[in-house]
Structure formats: structure tokens, C-alpha cells
Design an enzyme around this catalytic site. Structure first.
Site, PDB file in Angstrom:
ATOM      1  CE1 TYR A 109      -6.325  -0.044   0.643  1.00 42.14           C
ATOM      2  CE2 TYR A 109      -5.013  -2.008   1.083  1.00 42.14           C
ATOM      3  CZ  TYR A 109      -5.110  -0.636   0.925  1.00 42.14           C
ATOM      4  OH  TYR A 109      -3.974   0.131   1.047  1.00 42.14           O
ATOM      5  CD  GLU A 197      -4.863   2.876  -0.796  1.00 40.44           C
ATOM      6  OE1 GLU A 197      -4.493   2.630   0.355  1.00 40.44           O
ATOM      7  OE2 GLU A 197      -5.358   3.978  -1.125  1.00 40.44           O
TER       8      GLU A 197
END
Ligand code: ADP
Ligand code: MG
Length: 386
Positions: A109, A197
Site C-alpha cells: 500500500y 492512493e
């Protein structure tokens, strides 16, 4: 402003952030053509909606051949996709992204947001990719590595290295990971993002680092600097009433309650929503008609509030300053001429030209209740809808 994954990936490419080869399609035939133009399969067909969690809802399918891509796209396009992020009503899929399927070794991530506490961009990276970062933060916060960036210097190489080493990448992956992180930071600042993101950021079996997903949110207040980005807006993904409000330059956000509120000033609007809640009811919207609203803007705002079928009562709470009470009243009267008002209306008016404003409303034939003050107004409207 939210944009689609395929649009986000197009932007990433411009900043040398690596993404899988692929393209968007609006029909199953187009999807097949995209697959044919890519190298060999397998391919992935991904529903393009402004919400994550698509895999679980059946919005992401792997296909071995262009024929299978056509078939998968045919099933995804037009479907109402329900994911944990769409709410129970789901979203209709109008576009799919067809891209090269990757052989995934690791899912990581990487996200960049503005941290309100430090007033600076913060980079977050985690070895727990593919999961919601909120969930990782709640369960295993030690798996999230953070670096706060000084906006004057930008993301420093040592900070990118801290992140890359921190998530346990091997020596040969540090260099590509560092440039990935630095380039994503450039995307974030150059495009005035409120969020960038990548979840998951993957390491492939071949040792490549790629953005497999892209969630790029743009700061609405900076869009005047990016006319090309403003064009990426997809009205189909917006709430129709919010879209309408935006056209009229109104600050309107639809909520899930049943009390419509028309207020001038964002602070007063927030306070009004608090009072509605304190009175045991739920606001149906946030609407700040603005300090310098014209009668026309007020009329549009009122019309938009009433167009929400959930609204069972309306609270008009105006403190006449720059927006005078008579202007407000004329706007309400103008709107009422066109739409039938079937729900009770509570009015709390104070300030400049308040007497004139009340008179205009009284002469309009509109049925409404006058409240003594804000709290009284909220309690009256809550009682009426219960
Ligand atoms: P969402 O966040 O909406 O669930 P993602 O783009 O993150 O959608 O994809 C979900 C999962 O689907 C990924 O974690 C990955 O396992 C798989 N996936 C997505 N794109 C690809 C791809 N190009 N190749 C292989 N697997 C993929
Ligand atoms: Mg994702």
C-alpha cells in the site's frame, strides 16, 4: 473531485509511475479490441466506478483471451455493482478498464494525504496491501510506515528509502520503489491532489513494481488551475442534486436524513445541522446559499432541497447580513411559484430587513411556521416530521 481508475492511471503514466498496459472501453466490442491490441493474455476487466472494493462485488474479472474479455465486459457493463463503498443502491457501470493481468508476488500500500495535524503531506506505506488502510491502522498499526514531507524540500530520497526499506523490500527493489514514491509525490503536488492512493502497489513475479489500482482525488478548490483535469469529472458518478447545485454555484451536500435545511454561511449551516440532530432528527442536506446569494440562487437552492424525495420538512435559517432577509424571501417565493410545496416549512429569520422578509413570506400564500430562535426552529421541524 473523484476520478476513475483509468483516468488516474493515465495521469500516473505522465509522471513515470509505472502501471499495467491497458485502456478503457465503453462496449464489449471495444473491450475486445483493447485486448487484441495488448500483447498476450491473460487480461483483467475492471469496472470503472467511483468506489473501491470492486473485486468482491463481481466488478473485476480475469479473462484468458480477447473473446473472454468481450464476454466479461458484456457482463460487467450495465451491471449495478454493489461494493462495501457504494452503499446498498450500488452504481451502474458504464466503462471498463481492460489491462494486462499481472503475476503478483507482493501487494503493498502507498498513499499520500494532507495531514491536518502537521499541515503537511504525509506518505504512508504498508506491507499489508489490498486491504483498506483504515482497517490496517485499526488492527496492525505497526505495519504502516509514515513520512511527513516538508513541502518546501519535497519528498527527500532518504524518506522514500525509509518507506521502501520499512515495508521490507529487497535490495534490488529499493531503487525502483524510491523513484515510484518520488514520482507519486510529484503527481500529488503538481496536480493539487487531496489524495493519491495506490492500493495495491504490487511487486510482480518478474520483479517489476506497478500501480495496480489508482485512487486520485483532486482538490476542488485548485481545479481553476487545471482546466484539463476539470474535464475528467464524470457527472454520472455524482449525486444528481449535487450536480445541479454545483451548476448554480451552491454549496450543497446531500445527506441521509429527512429535514432539508437552507442556511446562509457554512458555520451557521453546521450549527443548524447540530441543532437538528440535537432535536432528535437528521438533516437531509448541508446547504450554504452563501453570503452574497441572489434571489435566483435562493430559489435554486430551495428547489433542489424540495427535489429530494426524502425531505419531509424544511428549515430555513437565515441571518440577514450581506444576504438580506427580503432577498431570501423573494427567492423562496420565486421557487414556490414553480414547485408545489407539500412539506411543512419552519422559518427563522433575523437581521437586515427581517420585517420586510417576513411580510413577503406572509403575503406569498406559502404556509410556514415562524420560529422564535434557532433551537426553537430545529425542535419545531423535528416535531413536525416525527
Ligand atoms: P478495488 O480496490 O476496487 O478492489 P483493485 O484495482 O485494487 O480494485 O483490484 C482488486 C484486486 O484485483 C487486486 O488486489 C488484485 O489482486 C486484483 N487485480 C486488479 N488488477 C489486476 C491486474 N491488472 N492483474 C492482476 N490482478 C489484478
Ligand atoms: Mg484497490
Amino acid at each position: 473531485m473523484k476520478i476513475h481508475e483509468y483516468q488516474g492511471k493515465d495521469l500516473l503514466k505522465k509522471f513515470q509511475v509505472p502501471v499495467p498496459a491497458g485502456d478503457v472501453a465503453e462496449t464489449s466490442k471495444e473491450a475486445r479490441t483493447v485486448a487484441e491490441e495488448l500483447a498476450e493474455g491473460p487480461f483483467v476487466v475492471k469496472a470503472q466506478i467511483h468506489a473501491g472494493g470492486r473485486g468482491k462485488g463481481g466488478g473485476i474479472k480475469v479473462a484468458a483471451t480477447p473473446e473472454e474479455v468481450e464476454d466479461a465486459a458484456g457482463r460487467i457493463l450495465g451491471m449495478t455493482l454493489i461494493t462495501p463503498q457504494t452503499g446498498p443502491e450500488g452504481r451502474v457501470v458504464n466503462k471498463v478498464l481492460v489491462e494486462q493481468a499481472q503475476e503478483i508476488d507482493k501487494e503493498l500500500y502507498l498513499g499520500i494525504v494532507v495531514d491536518r495535524a502537521s499541515g503537511r503531506p504525509v506518505l504512508m506505506m504498508s506491507s499489508a496491501g489490498g486491504m483498506e488502510i483504515e482497517e490496517v491502522a485499526a488492527r496492525t498499526p505497526e505495519l504502516i510506515i509514515k513520512e511527513t514531507v516538508n513541502p518546501t524540500t519535497g519528498c527527500m530520497a532518504y524518506q522514500a528509502r525509509n518507506l521502501a526499506f520499512g515495508v521490507g523490500l529487497g535490495a534490488q527493489l529499493i531503487r525502483p520503489a524510491v523513484s515510484f514514491i518520488e514520482n507519486l509525490y510529484r503527481v500529488f503536488t503538481a496536480l493539487d491532489c487531496s489524495l493519491a492512493e495506490i492500493n495495491p502497489l504490487v511487486v510482480t513475479k518478474q520483479g517489476e513494481i506497478l500501480a495496480l489500482d489508482a485512487k486520485i482525488n483532486l482538490d476542488d478548490n485548485a481545479l481553476y488551475r487545471h482546466h484539463d483535469l476539470a474535464a475528467l469529472e464524470d457527472p454520472e458518478e455524482m449525486d444528481p442534486l449535487e450536480h445541479e447545485a454545483r451548476k448554480h454555484h451552491l454549496n450543497y451536500i446531500r445527506l441521509s436524513g429527512n429535514i432539508g435545511a437552507m442556511v446562509n454561511g457554512a458555520g451557521l449551516a453546521m450549527a443548524t445541522m447540530d441543532l437538528i440532530k440535537a432535536a432528535g432528527a437528521e438533516p437531509a442536506n448541508f446547504l450554504d446559499v452563501g453570503g452574497g446569494a441572489s434571489a435566483e440562487m435562493v430559489a435554486n437552492g430551495f428547489r433542489i432541497i424540495l427535489a429530494d424525495p426524502n425531505v419531509k420538512g424544511v428549515l430555513i435559517n437565515i441571518f440577514g447580513g450581506i444576504l438580506r432577509c427580503d432577498v431570501l424571501a423573494n427567492g423562496v417565493v420565486e421557487a414556490v411559484k414553480e414547485v408545489q410545496v407539500k412539506v411543512p416549512i419552519i422559518v427563522r429569520l433575523e437581521g437586515t430587513n427581517v420585517e420586510l422578509g417576513r411580510q413577503i413570506l406572509q403575503n406569498s400564500g406559502l404556509k410556514f411556521t415562524v420560529a422564535a430562535d434557532m433551537r426553537d426552529a430545529a425542535q419545531k421541524v423535528a416535531a413536525l416530521v416525527q
